[in-house]
Scaffold this active site. Structure first.
Site, short mmCIF file in Angstrom:
data_model
loop_
_atom_site.label_atom_id
_atom_site.label_comp_id
_atom_site.label_asym_id
_atom_site.label_seq_id
_atom_site.Cartn_x
_atom_site.Cartn_y
_atom_site.Cartn_z
N LYS A 130 37.05 2.77 -78.05
CA LYS A 130 37.38 1.91 -79.18
C LYS A 130 38.49 0.92 -78.84
O LYS A 130 38.36 -0.28 -79.09
CB LYS A 130 37.78 2.77 -80.39
CG LYS A 130 37.95 1.98 -81.67
CD LYS A 130 39.40 1.54 -81.83
CE LYS A 130 39.52 0.54 -82.97
NZ LYS A 130 40.91 0.09 -83.11
N PRO A 134 34.11 -2.69 -81.36
CA PRO A 134 34.95 -1.53 -81.64
C PRO A 134 34.50 -0.79 -82.90
O PRO A 134 34.29 -1.41 -83.94
CB PRO A 134 36.36 -2.12 -81.84
CG PRO A 134 36.22 -3.59 -81.76
CD PRO A 134 34.82 -3.96 -81.44
N ASP A 181 35.78 1.81 -85.36
CA ASP A 181 36.90 2.60 -85.87
C ASP A 181 36.46 3.32 -87.15
O ASP A 181 35.29 3.29 -87.51
CB ASP A 181 38.10 1.68 -86.15
CG ASP A 181 37.88 0.91 -87.44
OD1 ASP A 181 36.79 0.35 -87.61
OD2 ASP A 181 38.78 0.89 -88.30
N GLN A 216 31.13 -7.52 -86.33
CA GLN A 216 31.97 -6.37 -86.57
C GLN A 216 33.24 -6.75 -87.31
O GLN A 216 33.66 -6.07 -88.25
CB GLN A 216 32.31 -5.70 -85.24
CG GLN A 216 33.33 -4.57 -85.31
CD GLN A 216 34.77 -5.07 -85.27
OE1 GLN A 216 35.67 -4.44 -85.81
NE2 GLN A 216 35.00 -6.23 -84.66
N PHE A 239 34.46 -5.43 -90.84
CA PHE A 239 35.74 -4.72 -90.93
C PHE A 239 36.60 -5.30 -92.05
O PHE A 239 37.11 -4.57 -92.91
CB PHE A 239 36.47 -4.82 -89.59
CG PHE A 239 37.84 -4.18 -89.59
CD1 PHE A 239 37.98 -2.80 -89.46
CD2 PHE A 239 38.98 -4.96 -89.70
CE1 PHE A 239 39.24 -2.22 -89.46
CE2 PHE A 239 40.24 -4.38 -89.69
CZ PHE A 239 40.37 -3.00 -89.57
#
Length: 308
Positions: free
Chosen positions: A227, A244, A246, A285, A289
């Site tokens: 990550k 990534p 998370d 992403q 996010f």
DNA sequence: AGCCAGGACTAAT
DNA sequence: ATTAGTCATGGC
């Protein structure tokens, strides 16, 4: 679209850009040194104090204005950092045409990925594990204040310091890093700084590796897993395929794309993240996010999503 | 009080 | 090859 770089040394520069969301770009957890006030964002990039503001110009065009503490003639470094030269429309056009993605783009159109310095990005994200963004900001602020070199600031503004380089970090002890609230992350940051300082790790050489090779070089560092490596690949090295995953993205992918599943394995979510979002998956992403943390976070907190 | 936060690592299945 | 426990610390 960016304005021509003037030959005269100056303290301010303005760009007219289509689709630039300054707040979403600086405040979406990519970089941790930007603080907003009533009408602008203040931060330090490459050892320079910077103040940024944006205003709506005519239909879809945004004027981004930068003010420095010391005059420069060449603004290319800042234009690149802010990704003003990026063709955002072409990137958004590669996103999958599904409902979650449309909602995310509608919520934060104009969000861009910064192009950060690898060391500051790497050290910051080593500090990020199981920390809230406000706490990461505090760690980075303490590291800069206590270990970084002061930078020139305009009269009447708060003192600021550059993010400390690997040599500076390597020369302070683990105890000093723990005093900056790094906790168990302190030995990780220290070891990364030492390897770079000794020449055992070259962050510029990583730039020339392919993405899997670069990822492997980063995860060879203690405290850097998949990550954090992907954060550095995406936010510093501009690898559009780094994605990534998370806790926020995990929750967002599971709830938005697998709403009927009782449980989705992390392996399945990782595979989905690698295959569903196209050649600029990392960009997608960041939209998901920020959308999840702003819009969806409140709905989740109020239980509005489990009501169906 | 207990749970979570832009995780990673180790040990135990 | 996946799954708990641990790590340090603050906010809610």
């Amino acid at each position: 679209m960016p304005a021509a770089t003037s030959g005269e040394p100056g303290l301010t520069q303005a760009w007219r850009v289509r689709d630039y969301a300054l707040g979403a770009t600086l405040g979406s957890g990519q970089a941790f040194r930007w603080y907003p006030d009533a009408d602008a964002w203040t931060g330090v990039v490459a050892g320079r104090w910077i103040r940024l503001r944006s205003t709506e110009a005519d239909d879809g065009i945004v004027e981004v204005t930068a003010t420095l503490a010391e005059p420069v003639t060449d603004w290319t470094w800042l234009e690149r950092y802010l990704a003003i030269d990026e063709n955002l429309g072409a990137i958004l056009g590669t996103f999958p045409d599904d409902e979650p993605m449309r909602a995310a783009v509608a919520a934060c159109r104009g969000l861009r990925l910064l192009r950060q310095e690898p060391w500051e990005c790497l050290a910051s994200f080593i500090c990020s594990s199981t920390k809230q963004i406000v706490q990461i900001q505090e760690i980075v602020r303490l590291l800069s204040q206590r270990c970084g070199t002061p930078v020139k600031v305009p009269e009447g503004t708060l003192p600021q310091a550059a993010f400390p380089g690997p040599t500076a970090v390597a020369s302070v002890g683990e105890a000093a890093l723990r005093a900056c609230k790094l906790g168990f992350r302190a030995p990780y940051v220290l070891e990364a700084a030492r390897r770079i300082d000794r020449g055992e790790l070259d962050l510029e050489a990583i730039r020339r590796l392919d993405t899997p090779g670069a990822r492997a070089a980063l995860t060879a560092l203690p405290g850097v897993g998949r990550k954090i490596a992907d954060c550095v690949l995406l936010f510093a090295y501009g690898r559009p395929d780094a994605f990534p995953v998370d806790v926020w993205i995990q929750k967002a992918l599971a709830r938005l794309y697998f709403p009927r599943a009782r449980r989705v394995t992390s392996k399945r979510l990782l595979q989905f993240s690698e295959t569903h979002f196209g050649p600029h998956g990392g960009y997608a992403q960041q939209y998901l996010f920020h959308y999840a943390r702003t819009v969806l976070g409140r709905a989740w907190a109020s239980g509005a999503d489990t009501a169906d």
